[in-house]
Design a protein around this motif. Structure first.
Motif, PDB file in Angstrom:
ATOM      1  N   CYS A 137       0.844  -1.204   0.000  1.00 50.85           N
ATOM      2  CA  CYS A 137       0.000   0.000   0.000  1.00 50.85           C
ATOM      3  C   CYS A 137       0.870   1.241   0.000  1.00 50.85           C
ATOM      4  O   CYS A 137       0.421   2.321  -0.366  1.00 50.85           O
TER       5      CYS A 137
ATOM      6  N   CYS B 231       3.872   2.180   5.050  1.00 48.31           N
ATOM      7  CA  CYS B 231       4.995   2.098   5.986  1.00 48.31           C
ATOM      8  C   CYS B 231       6.322   1.943   5.239  1.00 48.31           C
ATOM      9  O   CYS B 231       6.397   1.335   4.182  1.00 48.31           O
TER      10      CYS B 231
ATOM     11  N   CYS C  55       8.146  -1.661   4.131  1.00 46.63           N
ATOM     12  CA  CYS C  55       7.551  -2.401   3.019  1.00 46.63           C
ATOM     13  C   CYS C  55       7.571  -1.582   1.729  1.00 46.63           C
ATOM     14  O   CYS C  55       7.913  -2.098   0.667  1.00 46.63           O
TER      15      CYS C  55
ATOM     16  N   CYS D  34       1.910  -4.019   8.624  1.00 49.68           N
ATOM     17  CA  CYS D  34       0.963  -5.133   8.485  1.00 49.68           C
ATOM     18  C   CYS D  34       1.675  -6.376   7.988  1.00 49.68           C
ATOM     19  O   CYS D  34       2.870  -6.375   7.698  1.00 49.68           O
TER      20      CYS D  34
HETATM   21  S1  SF4 Z   1       3.491  -3.600   5.305  1.00 52.77           S
HETATM   22 FE1  SF4 Z   1       1.320  -3.273   5.036  1.00 52.77          FE
HETATM   23  S2  SF4 Z   1       1.058  -1.170   5.814  1.00 52.77           S
HETATM   24 FE2  SF4 Z   1       3.209  -1.373   5.356  1.00 52.77          FE
HETATM   25  S3  SF4 Z   1       3.385  -0.577   3.242  1.00 52.77           S
HETATM   26 FE3  SF4 Z   1       3.207  -2.837   3.187  1.00 52.77          FE
HETATM   27  S4  SF4 Z   1       1.050  -3.105   2.801  1.00 52.77           S
HETATM   28 FE4  SF4 Z   1       1.244  -1.038   3.571  1.00 52.77          FE
END
Ligand code: SF4
Ligand SMILES: Cc1cc2nc3c(=O)[nH]c(=O)nc-3n(C[C@H](O)[C@H](O)[C@H](O)COP(=O)(O)O)c2cc1C
Lengths: 195, 548
Positions: free
Chosen positions: B476, B479, B482, B521
Motif C-alpha cells: 500500500c 509504511c 515495506c 501489516c
Molecule cells: S506492510 Fe502493510 S502497511 Fe506497510 S506498506 Fe506494506 S502493505 Fe502497507
C-alpha cells in the motif's frame, strides 16, 4: 493505585490513554525515541516505524517489536528503547529511506535543520549498501504557490502535510496518490466543496 | 485513514457508495475522467485530492487500465505451471498487445491457462475457443473436483433454500446465539486464526446506532480458490452465516466485499441475497422478530491489500485503502467510524452448521486448538486438483497423496497459505498436519490453506523474484520498511538473476529482518517467511546469486 511500566528496566507511572511514545517522552524527554512521521496534534500514523521499541510482557520474557507511536502501554510491561535489534532496525530503515533521497545535505537549504539528517546521524548511517534502483530524485521543485514551496525529490512520504491538511485544517487539498513505491503527494489547490 | 472522510462517506449510507461510484465512472473508458472526479467531489463534499488519491490506488481504475480487453492471470500457480507465455501468444492472435492486461489471480489454479475477458473468467482448454469467446462471450468450461474427508461441513449441499433458512428461525426464537458460537471455538479462516466469538461479543457490547458485519471476500492469495467455491457453490451458507453473525453482534448491515477477479461470485452472491430477501429473511423486522438486517455487495477494483481488514474498510468508504493503525480496532471504530466485525467467507459459512448442530458438536471435530474443518485448494500440479475439505489435524500427506493423488511430476516445494505463507520443502510433507499449530510450530503458516507447487525444474530464484515483485506491486506504500524494502528486495533479486550483480547475504538478511519486524501489516511483515524458507532449504540452488 498508580499503574506503572518499565522503561529500560526502570519503573515509571503511566496515564490512561498513553501510547508507549507519549509515556517515554513524558519521563525521558521528547527526543528520547526518534520519529519521522509523528507530529504534535496529529493522530498516530505508524508509517516510518523508526519509533519502534522492544516490548516484553514480563521481566526477561520474549520481546516483540512494536511501533511506540500507536501502541498503548501495557501495565507492568518492559519497554526497551534501544536494544541491539531496535538500533539495527532504525539504521536499516533510514538506509532504505536514503536509497530514494538526494545525498546532498551540505548544499541543501535545510542543512542542519532537518529531522531526517538528525535521525540519520543519530542512528549512525555510514553508507547505502543497495544497488542503484528506481528512485524519485528527478522530481522538480514547485515554486508556484505564494508561500508553500515543495521539492518532492526530497519527500520521504511521512504524510504529515496530508494529515495536517485533513485533521487540522479540514481542507482535503493534499493527499497521497498511487500505491507502493509510487505513492506520492498530490496537491489539488481548489476548495474542497462548493458552499 | 481520515476520520473526516469516513464520516463524509458514511453520511450517504451504503446505497449511495462513493467507492462504487468510482467503478461506475470508470466503465466507459477504463478509468474515471477528471470531470467525473469533480462531480464526485461535489456530491460527497470531499476534496478532489481525496477521490483522485483513492482512484489512483486501484489496478482497474488507473489510466493504465484503459483499453484493456483481456487479462492474463499472473498468479503463482499459473506461473509455476508455465502456461502464461503460450497463453499470451495465443491471445496475441486475437488482441493487440496493448489490449492485454494482467490480473492476479483468477482462482483457476486447478487448471491454469487462466484469463479474463469481458467479465468472464476462462481457464484450462478454453483458450482453444478464443475466436468464439471473443465474438459471443461463451461460458467457461471449467470443472474441478470437490471432496470431503471427515465431517464435511462446508461442502455438504445446503439443499432446499426455504428449508435451509429455518435455521435462522431457530436463532430468532432462542434470542441468544453467541454462547453457541463461543462453545464451537471457531477461529478465523482468513489467515490469522482469531476466534470469531470475541469479535461478535465486543461488537455487540458497543453502543452505536449502526453496526456492520463485513465479509472479507477479497480472497487475494494467489493459489486460493476456496472462498470462490463457497460463494459460487454454497452461497446461502455465507448469507445465512452473515445473518447469524449480524444477529449475534447486534449489527444492522452486512457488506460482502468481493474481488473483481471473481465476476461469477459477485453475481451469484447477489442472486442469493435476492432469493433470501424474497423469502423474508432479509430486510426490516425479519419475520416479526424486531431484528432488521440488510445486505450490500461491493465489487473490489484490484488491490491485494484490500484483503487486509482495515484497508478493506477504507476501500468501502472510498478512501485510499492504506492499512490503519490499531487501536482503534474495527469492532470499536470500523466502517464509517461504527463498530464493525470483519470475517472471512469460510469463517462465516461455518456458522449455520454450528447453530444447527451445536457448538460442542463443532468443537468435537479437529485438534485441541484448531476446531472444525478446513478447505484446502490444490493447484494443477496435483493429479487430482480441486477443493478438499478435511478435519483440522488431517495429515498433509493424506491431502497430497490420497486426495490430490500425488504430483504429476517431481515437486521440490509447496507454497502453502498464500504468498505470505511458508515454502514447505517436499521432504517435510510427512511432518505436517492441517491445523494452525502444526504449521506454526514447524516454522510455516496454515494461512488460507492454498497449495501452490514448485516443480523441480522451476528455478527457486524466479519464484522468490515473483514473490518480491508481487509484494512491491501490492504494497500500500504507507509504511517505510515495506514501501521501500519490497522494491529494493525485488531489484536485488532481479539484478542478480539478469546481470553480473551478486547479492550480499548480510544485506538481504538485514532487509528481511527490517520488513519482518518493522512493517505495519502482515504484507511487508509476512513476505520474509517464504524467502527465508527458500534461503534455508534451497541454499545450494540459490548460491550462484550471492557473493562468494
Ligand atoms: S506492510 Fe502493510 S502497511 Fe506497510 S506498506 Fe506494506 S502493505 Fe502497507
Ligand atoms: C496483506 C493481507 C491480505 C489479506 N487478505 C485477506 C483475504 O484476502 N481474505 C481474508 O479473509 N483475509 C485476509 N487477510 C486477513 C484480514 O486482515 C483479517 O484478518 C480477516 O479478514 C479476518 O477474518 P477471519 O478472522 O474470519 O479470518 C489479509 C491480511 C493481510 C495482512
Amino acid at each position: 493505585m498508580e499503574k506503572t511500566a518499565f522503561i529500560n528496566d526502570v519503573a515509571y507511572a503511566f496515564q490512561e490513554g498513553d501510547t508507549i511514545l507519549s509515556f517515554v517522552r513524558r519521563h525521558l524527554g521528547t527526543d528520547y525515541v526518534p520519529t519521522l512521521c509523528d507530529a504534535p496534534n496529529l493522530e498516530p500514523f505508524g508509517a516510518c516505524r523508526v519509533c519502534s521499541v522492544d516490548v516484553a510482557l514480563a521481566a526477561g520474557g520474549p520481546r516483540k517489536v512494536q511501533a511506540s507511536c500507536h501502541t498503548p502501554v501495557i501495565p507492568s510491561s518492559y519497554i526497551y528503547t534501544d536494544s541491539q535489534r531496535i538500533s539495527k532496525l532504525r539504521k536499516n530503515i533510514i538506509e532504505l529511506v536514503l536509497t530514494d533521497h538526494p545525498l546532498d545535505c551540505l548544499t541543501c537549504e535545510v542543512n542542519n535543520n532537518c529531522e531526517l539528517q538528525t535521525v540519520a546521524a543519530r542512528v549512525g548511517i555510514r553508507k547505502v549498501r543497495y544497488p542503484e534502483g528506481k528512485n524519485h530524485l528527478d522530481r522538480t521543485k514547485d515554486l508556484s504557490h505564494a508561500y508553500m514551496t515543495t521539492d518532492f525529490s526530497k519527500c520521504i512520504n511521512c504524510g504529515r502535510c496530508v494529515r495536517a491538511c485533513d485533521e487540522v485544517q479540514g481542507q482535503l487539498v493534499l493527499n497521497m496518490a498511487g500505491r507502493g513505491f509510487d505513492a506520492h503527494i498530490v496537491k489539488i489547490l481548489k476548495p474542497p466543496c462548493r458552499q | 485513514m481520515s476520520k473526516n472522510l469516513s464520516h463524509l462517506s458514511g453520511r450517504q449510507g451504503l446505497d449511495n457508495n462513493l467507492f462504487e461510484a468510482y467503478a461506475k465512472a470508470a466503465e466507459a473508458e477504463g478509468y474515471p475522467s477528471m470531470e467525473d472526479l469533480e462531480k464526485l467531489r461535489d456530491k460527497f463534499l470531499v476534496g478532489k485530492s481525496s477521490v483522485y488519491g483513492a482512484v489512483s490506488f486501484y489496478d482497474f481504475l488507473r489510466p493504465e487500465n484503459r483499453g484493456k480487453k483481456v487479462y492474463v492471470c499472473n498468479g503463482s500457480a499459473c506461473l509455476t505451471a508455465g502456461t502464461q507465455q503460450k497463453l499470451k501468444e495465443q491471445l496475441l492472435g486475437q488482441y493487440a498487445e496493448d489490449e492485454i492486461g494482467e490480473m492476479c489471480c483468477l482462482g483457476r489454479c486447478h487448471e491454469n491457462n487462466a484469463f479474463h475477458a469481458d467479465q468472464v473468467n476462462y481457464s484450462g482448454n478454453d483458450i482453444g475457443n478464443i475466436v468464439e469467446i471473443k465474438k459471443n462471450k461463451l461460458p467457461s468450461g471449467e470443472t474441478y473436483h470437490v471432496e470431503a474427508l471427515g465431517a464435511g461441513i462446508l461442502t455438504a449441499p445446503t439443499g432446499d433454500v426455504a428449508q435451509y433458512y429455518k435455521t435462522m428461525a431457530r436463532v430468532l426464537e432462542r434470542g441468544e446465539i453467541l454462547s453457541e458460537i463461543k462453545t464451537s471455538s471457531l477461529r478465523g479462516r482468513g489467515g490469522a486464526g482469531f476466534p470469531i466469538a470475541f469479535k461478535l461479543e465486543a461488537c455487540a457490547s458497543q453502543t452505536a446506532d449502526t453496526k456492520f458485519i463485513v465479509c472479507n471476500a477479497d480472497e487475494g492469495d494467489p493459489g486460493a480458490y476456496s472462498d470462490r467455491y463457497i460463494m459460487e457453490q454454497r452461497p446461502h451458507a455465507l448469507i445465512l452465516g452473515m445473518l447469524i453473525a449480524g444477529y449475534a453482534a447486534k449489527a444492522r448491515y452486512g457488506v460482502v466485499y468481493i474481488r473483481a477477479e471473481y465476476p461469477d461470485s459477485v453475481t451469484i452472491i447477489q442472486n442469493a441475497i435476492n432469493e433470501a430477501r424474497s423469502l423474508g429473511w432479509i430486510g426490516e423486522n425479519i419475520m416479526g422478530s424486531g431484528f432488521s438486517f440488510d445486505f450490500k455487495v461491493i465489487k473490489a477494483q484490484g488491490a491485494y491489500i484490500c484483503g487486509e481488514e482495515t484497508a478493506l474498510l477504507s476501500s468501502i468508504e472510498g478512501q485510499r485503502p492504506e492499512v490503519r493503525v490499531r487501536p482503534p480496532y474495527p469492532v470499536q471504530q470500523g466502517l464509517f467510524n461504527q463498530p464493525t466485525v470483519v470475517n472471512n467467507v469460510e469463517t462465516l459459512a461455518c456458522l449455520p452448521w454450528i447453530v444447527e448442530n451445536g457448538g460442542s458438536a463443532y468443537a468435537a471435530i479437529g485438534t485441541e486448538r484448531s476446531k472444525g474443518t478446513k478447505l484446502v485448494s490444490l493447484d494443477g500440479h496435483f493429479n487430482r486438483p480441486g477443493i478438499y475439505e478435511v478435519d483440522m489435524g488431517t495429515p498433509l500427506a493424506t491431502v497430497v497423496n490420497e486426495l490430490g493423488q500425488g504430483f504429476k511430476h517431481n515437486v521440490k516445494a509447496m507454497h502453502i497459505g498464500g504468498p505470505l505463507g511458508g515454502l514447505v520443502p517436499a521432504h517435510k510433507i510427512n511432518e505436517l498436519t492441517i491445523d494452525f499449530e502444526s504449521f506454526s510450530s514447524n516454522g510455516f503458516l496454515l494461512g488460507h490453506a492454498s497449495v501452490v507447487c514448485i516443480p523441480d525444474h522451476f528455478p527457486m530464484i524466479e519464484y522468490i523474484e515473483h514473490l518480491f515483485r508481487f509484494t512491491a506491486h501490492e504494497s500500500c506504500g504507507k509504511c517505510f520498511p515495506c514501501r521501500l524494502g519490497s522494491t529494493r528486495g525485488y531489484e536485488m533479486i532481479e539484478q542478480s538473476r539478469h546481470s553480473a550483480y551478486k547479492m550480499d547475504r548480510a544485506l538481504l538478511d538485514d532487509l528481511l529482518e527490517t520488513m519482518e519486524v518493522g512493517s505495519l501489516c502482515a504484507l511487508g511483515g509476512g513476505l520474509p517467511l517464504p524467502i527465508k524458507n527458500a534461503l534455508q532449504y534451497f541454499s545450494e540452488e540459490l548460491k550462484p546469486y550471492f557473493k562468494a
